[in-house]
Write a protein that holds these residues in place. Sequence first.
Motif, PDB file in Angstrom:
ATOM      1  N   ARG A  69      24.235  -2.735  30.517  1.00  0.00           N
ATOM      2  CA  ARG A  69      23.592  -3.564  29.944  1.00  0.00           C
ATOM      3  C   ARG A  69      22.642  -5.091  30.189  1.00  0.00           C
ATOM      4  N   GLU A  70      23.170  -4.740  32.067  1.00  0.00           N
ATOM      5  CA  GLU A  70      22.156  -5.888  32.197  1.00  0.00           C
ATOM      6  C   GLU A  70      20.437  -5.893  32.830  1.00  0.00           C
ATOM      7  N   ARG A  71      20.930  -3.722  32.642  1.00  0.00           N
ATOM      8  CA  ARG A  71      19.140  -3.613  32.910  1.00  0.00           C
ATOM      9  C   ARG A  71      18.581  -3.277  31.607  1.00  0.00           C
ATOM     10  N   LEU A  72      19.213  -3.586  30.695  1.00  0.00           N
ATOM     11  CA  LEU A  72      18.918  -3.260  28.653  1.00  0.00           C
ATOM     12  C   LEU A  72      18.017  -4.434  28.003  1.00  0.00           C
ATOM     13  N   ALA A  73      18.737  -6.007  28.804  1.00  0.00           N
ATOM     14  CA  ALA A  73      17.678  -7.093  29.424  1.00  0.00           C
ATOM     15  C   ALA A  73      16.641  -7.504  29.900  1.00  0.00           C
ATOM     16  N   MET A  74      16.166  -6.409  30.876  1.00  0.00           N
ATOM     17  CA  MET A  74      15.004  -6.559  31.094  1.00  0.00           C
ATOM     18  C   MET A  74      13.549  -6.168  30.154  1.00  0.00           C
ATOM     19  N   PRO A  75      12.051  -6.692  30.341  1.00  0.00           N
ATOM     20  CA  PRO A  75      12.072  -6.905  29.812  1.00  0.00           C
ATOM     21  C   PRO A  75      10.889  -4.928  29.050  1.00  0.00           C
ATOM     22  N   SER A  95      32.478   3.806  24.085  1.00  0.00           N
ATOM     23  CA  SER A  95      32.184   2.528  24.632  1.00  0.00           C
ATOM     24  C   SER A  95      30.169   2.725  24.628  1.00  0.00           C
ATOM     25  N   LEU A  96      29.514   3.247  25.325  1.00  0.00           N
ATOM     26  CA  LEU A  96      28.538   3.250  25.278  1.00  0.00           C
ATOM     27  C   LEU A  96      27.822   2.893  24.145  1.00  0.00           C
ATOM     28  N   ASP A  97      28.456   3.303  23.007  1.00  0.00           N
ATOM     29  CA  ASP A  97      28.083   3.088  21.653  1.00  0.00           C
ATOM     30  C   ASP A  97      28.347   1.689  20.626  1.00  0.00           C
ATOM     31  N   ASP A  98      29.579   1.152  21.267  1.00  0.00           N
ATOM     32  CA  ASP A  98      30.122  -0.141  20.836  1.00  0.00           C
ATOM     33  C   ASP A  98      28.965  -1.312  21.505  1.00  0.00           C
ATOM     34  N   MET A  99      28.529  -0.725  22.730  1.00  0.00           N
ATOM     35  CA  MET A  99      27.762  -1.633  23.578  1.00  0.00           C
ATOM     36  C   MET A  99      26.333  -2.066  23.367  1.00  0.00           C
ATOM     37  N   LEU A 100      25.638  -1.122  22.027  1.00  0.00           N
ATOM     38  CA  LEU A 100      24.660  -0.486  21.727  1.00  0.00           C
ATOM     39  C   LEU A 100      24.354  -1.291  20.624  1.00  0.00           C
ATOM     40  N   ALA A 101      26.251  -1.109  19.638  1.00  0.00           N
ATOM     41  CA  ALA A 101      26.295  -1.768  18.530  1.00  0.00           C
ATOM     42  C   ALA A 101      25.549  -3.414  18.446  1.00  0.00           C
ATOM     43  N   ASP A 102      27.066  -4.212  19.663  1.00  0.00           N
ATOM     44  CA  ASP A 102      26.903  -5.111  19.608  1.00  0.00           C
ATOM     45  C   ASP A 102      25.197  -6.150  20.104  1.00  0.00           C
ATOM     46  N   LEU A 103      24.726  -5.719  20.902  1.00  0.00           N
ATOM     47  CA  LEU A 103      23.459  -5.199  21.460  1.00  0.00           C
ATOM     48  C   LEU A 103      22.070  -5.315  20.081  1.00  0.00           C
ATOM     49  N   ASN A 104      22.725  -3.954  18.557  1.00  0.00           N
ATOM     50  CA  ASN A 104      21.695  -4.237  17.908  1.00  0.00           C
ATOM     51  C   ASN A 104      20.845  -3.588  19.291  1.00  0.00           C
TER      52      ASN A 104
END
Length: 219
Positions: A69-75, A95-104
């Motif tokens: 999640r932290e890495r995906l916040a990088m530009p 769990s990954l799918d749930d997290m990516l759904a949360d991040l859209n």
Amino acid sequence: MRIVLLGAPGSGKGTQSKLIMERYKIPQISTGDLLRAAVAAETPLGQQAKAAMDAGQLVPDDIVLGMIRERLAMPDTERGYILDGFPRNLNQAQSLDDMLADLNQPLDVALLIDVDFEILMQRLTGRLTCASCGAVFNKFTHPPRQENVCDLCGGELQHRADDNEETIGNRLKVYETQTQPLVEYYQDKGLLKSVKGEGEIEDIFNAVSRILQETGDKA
């Protein structure tokens, strides 16, 4: 293009990942690299991961997901990414799918580099590595010009002790046991695409590129 890359040891997954990175200008996110970097930097998640590893335990999934999640916040992930080394099992995929759904940021494709068991065995048991420069050869598929001598630097080529049939056979069976449910999971979600990872590297990458082009056109 958000990609999960699946493939057994010896499938050529690393090679294809580098080619995808170069063409599509997206980063490869390796969970192993994330863990090492977080531990070295002594981030809060890194400290938790180190405590688990020091205790001889696997790093819990929620810590690994936190690092992703932290890495995906990088530009540099805005155009997409290649996720390599995670998920390894069904629970992690969910769990990954749930997290990516949360991040859209839902996945676009789960790309499987598929290679027959016999060919994987040949690739892995025949592997020779230069002790000096790290170049890799294969006594079956890419032999050096002179036996046990590196073509590039003249260093000694070595065969790793764990590159034997029994050890590699066990590694591949573990991979298959873990991965088959993942393949079915992504197939059911309509995300799985498969490429035969045999033949010339360029031909395999052309097949990969066609899949990514089609996926991008549908997005």
